[in-house]
Scaffold this motif. Structure first.
Motif, short mmCIF file in Angstrom:
data_model
loop_
_atom_site.label_atom_id
_atom_site.label_comp_id
_atom_site.label_asym_id
_atom_site.label_seq_id
_atom_site.Cartn_x
_atom_site.Cartn_y
_atom_site.Cartn_z
N TYR A 37 -11.99 -0.39 9.77
CA TYR A 37 -12.90 0.40 10.92
C TYR A 37 -12.06 0.81 12.03
O TYR A 37 -11.06 0.45 12.13
N THR A 50 -13.13 1.90 2.18
CA THR A 50 -12.80 -0.16 2.13
C THR A 50 -12.77 0.08 0.43
O THR A 50 -13.14 1.15 0.55
N TYR A 96 -9.15 -4.41 8.34
CA TYR A 96 -10.18 -5.23 7.85
C TYR A 96 -10.19 -6.09 6.22
O TYR A 96 -9.66 -5.18 5.39
N ASP A 103 -14.03 -13.45 7.50
CA ASP A 103 -13.73 -11.72 8.26
C ASP A 103 -12.37 -12.16 8.77
O ASP A 103 -12.74 -13.26 9.51
N TRP A 105 -9.88 -9.82 10.91
CA TRP A 105 -9.08 -8.44 11.47
C TRP A 105 -8.07 -8.48 11.65
O TRP A 105 -6.88 -9.20 12.95
#
Length: 115
Positions: A37, A50, A96, A103, A105
């Motif tokens: 991202y 992705t 990600y 999730d 990061w």
């Protein structure tokens, strides 16, 4: 604690290329989806590209034809090759990893495209 660590980026001339790398502290197949991202100043974070475990891709419209996501499962790495860079590609790029309700990061890496 899962860690995603990006590398690459920096200053790139418009029209040039660069490759970002993301190293995962665990097998990338421990995620349902991994990718990239980006977030420009004053803007929302947006999808770049992705890839799912089976290899399905989701690529932002602006990235189609210019950016390519790839992975190396043996090295637990995900890559983003960016070509024909434009000034509007200037942003912080985040790795990600997601799945199983979690999730993750990376800390982000700055890409600055100059004319």
């Amino acid at each position: 604690q899962v860690q995603l660590v990006e590398s690459g980026g920096g200053l790139v001339q418009a029209g040039g290329s660069t490759k970002l790398a993301c190293k995962s502290s665990r097998s990338i197949f421990g995620f349902n989806v991994m990718g990239w991202y980006r977030q420009a100043p004053g803007e929302k974070r947006e999808l770049v590209a992705t890839i799912t475990g089976p290899g399905s891709l989701n690529v932002g419209d602006f990235a189609k034809g210019r950016f390519t996501i790839s992975r190396d499962s043996a090295q637990n790495m995900v890559y983003l090759q960016m070509n024909d860079l434009k000034a509007e590609d200037t942003a912080v790029y985040f790795c990600y990893g997601g799945g199983r309700g979690n999730d993750y990061w990376g800390q982000g890496t700055q890409v600055t495209v100059f004319s």
